[in-house]
Design a protein around this motif. Structure first.
Motif, PDB file in Angstrom:
ATOM      1  N   ARG A 280       0.833  -1.207   0.000  1.00 42.43           N
ATOM      2  CA  ARG A 280       0.000   0.000   0.000  1.00 42.43           C
ATOM      3  C   ARG A 280       0.868   1.258   0.000  1.00 42.43           C
ATOM      4  NH1 ARG A 280      -3.865   2.477  -2.232  1.00 42.43           N
ATOM      5  NH2 ARG A 280      -4.724   4.202  -0.992  1.00 42.43           N
ATOM      6  N   ARG A 281       1.949   1.247   0.762  1.00 47.91           N
ATOM      7  CA  ARG A 281       2.854   2.387   0.758  1.00 47.91           C
ATOM      8  C   ARG A 281       3.454   2.600  -0.631  1.00 47.91           C
ATOM      9  NH1 ARG A 281       5.038   4.335   5.710  1.00 47.91           N
ATOM     10  NH2 ARG A 281       3.927   3.504   7.518  1.00 47.91           N
ATOM     11  N   ARG A 282       3.780   1.519  -1.314  1.00 48.51           N
ATOM     12  CA  ARG A 282       4.349   1.651  -2.661  1.00 48.51           C
ATOM     13  C   ARG A 282       3.337   2.231  -3.634  1.00 48.51           C
ATOM     14  NH1 ARG A 282       7.381  -4.216  -2.459  1.00 48.51           N
ATOM     15  NH2 ARG A 282       9.257  -3.501  -1.327  1.00 48.51           N
ATOM     16  N   VAL A 283       2.085   1.809  -3.538  1.00 48.01           N
ATOM     17  CA  VAL A 283       1.031   2.351  -4.400  1.00 48.01           C
ATOM     18  C   VAL A 283       0.883   3.852  -4.168  1.00 48.01           C
ATOM     19  CG1 VAL A 283      -1.463   2.369  -4.810  1.00 48.01           C
ATOM     20  CG2 VAL A 283      -0.235   0.196  -4.699  1.00 48.01           C
ATOM     21  N   LEU A 284       0.846   4.254  -2.902  1.00 48.08           N
ATOM     22  CA  LEU A 284       0.724   5.676  -2.578  1.00 48.08           C
ATOM     23  C   LEU A 284       1.927   6.457  -3.095  1.00 48.08           C
ATOM     24  CD1 LEU A 284      -0.611   5.305   1.075  1.00 48.08           C
ATOM     25  CD2 LEU A 284      -1.919   6.187  -0.876  1.00 48.08           C
ATOM     26  N   ALA A 285       3.130   5.877  -2.955  1.00 46.48           N
ATOM     27  CA  ALA A 285       4.341   6.557  -3.425  1.00 46.48           C
ATOM     28  C   ALA A 285       4.317   6.720  -4.941  1.00 46.48           C
ATOM     29  CB  ALA A 285       5.575   5.780  -2.991  1.00 46.48           C
ATOM     30  N   GLU A 286       3.868   5.700  -5.643  1.00 49.99           N
ATOM     31  CA  GLU A 286       3.772   5.806  -7.104  1.00 49.99           C
ATOM     32  C   GLU A 286       2.788   6.895  -7.505  1.00 49.99           C
ATOM     33  OE1 GLU A 286       2.754   1.877  -8.301  1.00 49.99           O
ATOM     34  OE2 GLU A 286       4.753   1.048  -7.884  1.00 49.99           O
ATOM     35  N   ARG A 287       1.708   7.005  -6.764  1.00 45.25           N
ATOM     36  CA  ARG A 287       0.723   8.057  -7.048  1.00 45.25           C
ATOM     37  C   ARG A 287       1.340   9.441  -6.805  1.00 45.25           C
ATOM     38  NH1 ARG A 287      -4.575   7.463  -8.060  1.00 45.25           N
ATOM     39  NH2 ARG A 287      -5.892   9.329  -7.887  1.00 45.25           N
ATOM     40  N   TYR A 288       2.093   9.574  -5.709  1.00 44.17           N
ATOM     41  CA  TYR A 288       2.815  10.814  -5.463  1.00 44.17           C
ATOM     42  C   TYR A 288       3.769  11.129  -6.619  1.00 44.17           C
ATOM     43  CZ  TYR A 288       1.827  12.114  -0.536  1.00 44.17           C
ATOM     44  OH  TYR A 288       1.266  12.571   0.632  1.00 44.17           O
ATOM     45  N   ASP A 289       4.570  10.121  -7.019  1.00 41.47           N
ATOM     46  CA  ASP A 289       5.551  10.333  -8.078  1.00 41.47           C
ATOM     47  C   ASP A 289       4.896  10.929  -9.320  1.00 41.47           C
ATOM     48  OD1 ASP A 289       7.523   9.254  -6.463  1.00 41.47           O
ATOM     49  OD2 ASP A 289       7.601   7.323  -7.510  1.00 41.47           O
ATOM     50  N   SER A 290       3.746  10.368  -9.692  1.00 42.40           N
ATOM     51  CA  SER A 290       3.041  10.832 -10.884  1.00 42.40           C
ATOM     52  C   SER A 290       2.447  12.226 -10.682  1.00 42.40           C
ATOM     53  CB  SER A 290       1.942   9.832 -11.244  1.00 42.40           C
ATOM     54  OG  SER A 290       1.195  10.275 -12.361  1.00 42.40           O
ATOM     55  N   ALA A 291       1.787  12.423  -9.553  1.00 41.52           N
ATOM     56  CA  ALA A 291       1.098  13.696  -9.313  1.00 41.52           C
ATOM     57  C   ALA A 291       2.069  14.854  -9.158  1.00 41.52           C
ATOM     58  CB  ALA A 291       0.211  13.575  -8.070  1.00 41.52           C
ATOM     59  N   LEU A 292       3.258  14.594  -8.651  1.00 40.29           N
ATOM     60  CA  LEU A 292       4.217  15.660  -8.409  1.00 40.29           C
ATOM     61  C   LEU A 292       4.952  16.118  -9.662  1.00 40.29           C
ATOM     62  CD1 LEU A 292       5.714  14.484  -4.996  1.00 40.29           C
ATOM     63  CD2 LEU A 292       4.464  16.613  -5.395  1.00 40.29           C
ATOM     64  N   GLU A 293       4.771  15.407 -10.767  1.00 36.32           N
ATOM     65  CA  GLU A 293       5.437  15.824 -12.003  1.00 36.32           C
ATOM     66  C   GLU A 293       5.054  17.241 -12.386  1.00 36.32           C
ATOM     67  OE1 GLU A 293       4.564  12.899 -14.942  1.00 36.32           O
ATOM     68  OE2 GLU A 293       5.840  11.347 -14.026  1.00 36.32           O
ATOM     69  N   GLN A 294       3.827  17.655 -12.040  1.00 35.24           N
ATOM     70  CA  GLN A 294       3.357  18.999 -12.386  1.00 35.24           C
ATOM     71  C   GLN A 294       4.118  20.093 -11.645  1.00 35.24           C
ATOM     72  OE1 GLN A 294      -0.513  20.146 -10.470  1.00 35.24           O
ATOM     73  NE2 GLN A 294      -0.494  18.013  -9.736  1.00 35.24           N
ATOM     74  N   LEU A 295       4.788  19.716 -10.547  1.00 42.22           N
ATOM     75  CA  LEU A 295       5.495  20.711  -9.741  1.00 42.22           C
ATOM     76  C   LEU A 295       7.002  20.740 -10.007  1.00 42.22           C
ATOM     77  CD1 LEU A 295       3.684  20.323  -6.301  1.00 42.22           C
ATOM     78  CD2 LEU A 295       3.073  21.742  -8.267  1.00 42.22           C
ATOM     79  N   ALA A 296       7.471  19.884 -10.918  1.00 40.49           N
ATOM     80  CA  ALA A 296       8.888  19.913 -11.277  1.00 40.49           C
ATOM     81  C   ALA A 296       9.173  21.217 -12.032  1.00 40.49           C
ATOM     82  CB  ALA A 296       9.226  18.698 -12.136  1.00 40.49           C
ATOM     83  N   PRO A 297      10.380  21.754 -11.895  1.00 43.52           N
ATOM     84  CA  PRO A 297      11.537  21.233 -11.169  1.00 43.52           C
ATOM     85  C   PRO A 297      11.650  21.719  -9.721  1.00 43.52           C
ATOM     86  CG  PRO A 297      12.228  23.108 -12.447  1.00 43.52           C
ATOM     87  CD  PRO A 297      10.742  22.939 -12.710  1.00 43.52           C
TER      88      PRO A 297
END
Length: 403
Positions: A280-297
């Motif tokens: 479950r932690r990995r699923v949440l982390a993957e969701r974070y990884d994807s959602a945070l792309e909009q805030l790069a760099p």
């Protein structure tokens, strides 16, 4: 209606955990009973280590490791500055001196070159031990670190307080952190914000049965009840050679670091769910990884470590506070106002007043760079997918407010 506060981490307790604790409360043993041995057996199953010894906290586990290796004021220990202060403090309790190593500025992990640099800085001082820290749940390259340690005659240990459930690829197979294939011993923490909890608690894993026997003595006043370890043969045994039923021996002074059956019942129940909690932690982390792309760099997740499948304790991001024009304290307060709790892991230990007085000001640019940008976002299994979106939306508002 305001939404509930999302803390950066919290325990996930189910009815089966509650039932396990109640069963112990109704039993004959509240401490030093069968739940302790059961928890230790399952820790061996999960980590692949031959021995595990549970104790009252992760810091207690660190101190027990240090005592088991007879660290003394004549010894030095390499510790990465990017860690909780207990990693270093437990070594100092033996009188050993700490040599702080730098870390990678983006992962916060000790690398082989950092260990080499710390050993060069030690000069002629005897370095007995080095303790890499598996930060956030990501694992160091232990094989590379062990090669350096062996070259210099240094014993390698692991602070894996964050990393229960993490695996690494080693010789083509997945090896759990705690298996001690590249280290002498490893420790875990079961504090409530960790992946599994025993309320408070810790453990040492090792493949050395003699070390494990000593660790068990060290967690309980240095006392042994095992006849095969008795030194006073006349006092210990009756005329027929049987051990006297009341007899025990203290072989060295040590603290009380025992973990109760109540704690172990909870830990065992949680450990049975480790795969689900990690997944479950990995699923949440993957969701974070994807959602945070909009805030790069200006906002980026801590980079993934090759050949590591983490059991994430923390979800850490690196924020360019200078670029967004607002400092970290203000970001944390603005997020809190939107119901999002955050934390910083960690203030580099070499910056703590005690160590600055003892060792002076150190130049560890990797640790300082990581610290300057790190922020831990909420991560715990009871979070929903929409909670991740809520955190990222709140962070986007903060970044957008000052962009």
């Amino acid at each position: 209606m305001s939404l509930p506060m999302l803390r950066y981490g919290r325990q996930s307790i189910d009815q089966d955990d509650i039932d396990a604790v109640i069963d112990v409360l109704r039993s004959d043993f509240l401490t030093t009973g069968p739940a302790v041995e059961a928890f230790e057996r399952m820790l061996c199953d999960v980590t692949g280590a031959r021995e595990s010894v549970v104790c009252s906290s992760g810091t207690a586990a660190l101190h027990m490791m240090a005592m088991a290796l007879d660290l003394s004021p004549e010894d030095n220990v390499v510790v990465p500055s990017m860690t909780f202060m207990g990693t270093a403090s437990a070594m100092r309790l033996t009188g050993a001196e700490v040599i702080f190593s730098d870390v990678h500025p983006k992962t916060g992990l000790m690398e082989a070159e950092n260990l080499e640099e710390a050993l060069r800085r030690a000069g002629s001082r005897r370095v007995k031990v080095a303790i890499p820290v598996q930060l956030n749940g990501w694992a160091c390259d232990m094989k590379a670190l062990n090669a350096v340690a062996e070259k210099h005659g240094v014993t390698l240990l692991e602070d894996a307080a964050h990393a229960i459930g993490t695996t690494v690829t080693e010789n083509g197979r997945n090896v759990p952190v705690g298996a001690c294939t590249q280290s002498k011993m490893a420790i875990f923490s079961f504090h409530p914000v960790k992946t599994i909890t025993s309320a408070e608690g810790g453990a040492v894993t090792t493949n050395d049965s003699d070390l494990a026997a000593r660790l068990r003595r060290l967690r309980s006043h240095g006392i042994t009840h095992r006849p095969e370890e008795f030194l006073e043969r006349v006092a210990a045994f009756d005329a027929s050679g049987r051990p006297n039923p009341w007899y025990h021996e203290m072989h060295e002074p040590a603290p009380n670091y025992r973990l109760s059956d109540v704690h172990c019942a909870l830990g065992l129940s949680q450990l049975k769910k480790l795969d689900r909690l990690v997944a479950r932690r990995r699923v949440l982390a993957e969701r974070y990884d994807s959602a945070l792309e909009q805030l790069a760099p200006v906002v980026r997740p801590v980079p993934h470590v090759p050949s590591c499948n983490p059991g994430l304790h923390l979800y850490a991001v690196l924020i360019d506070f200078e670029a967004i024009g607002i400092d970290r304290a203000a970001v944390m307060q603005l997020l809190r106002e939107q119901g999002v709790g955050t934390q910083v892991h960690y203030i580099p230990v070499h910056r703590q007043p005690y160590y600055r007085r003892r060792y002076g000001d150190l130049n560890l640019p990797g640790a300082d760079a990581y610290y300057a940008r790190e922020l831990s976002l909420p991560l715990f299994p009871d979070m929903s997918d929409s909670d991740v979106n809520r955190v990222v939306d709140a962070l986007a508002k903060v970044v957008g407010r000052v962009s």
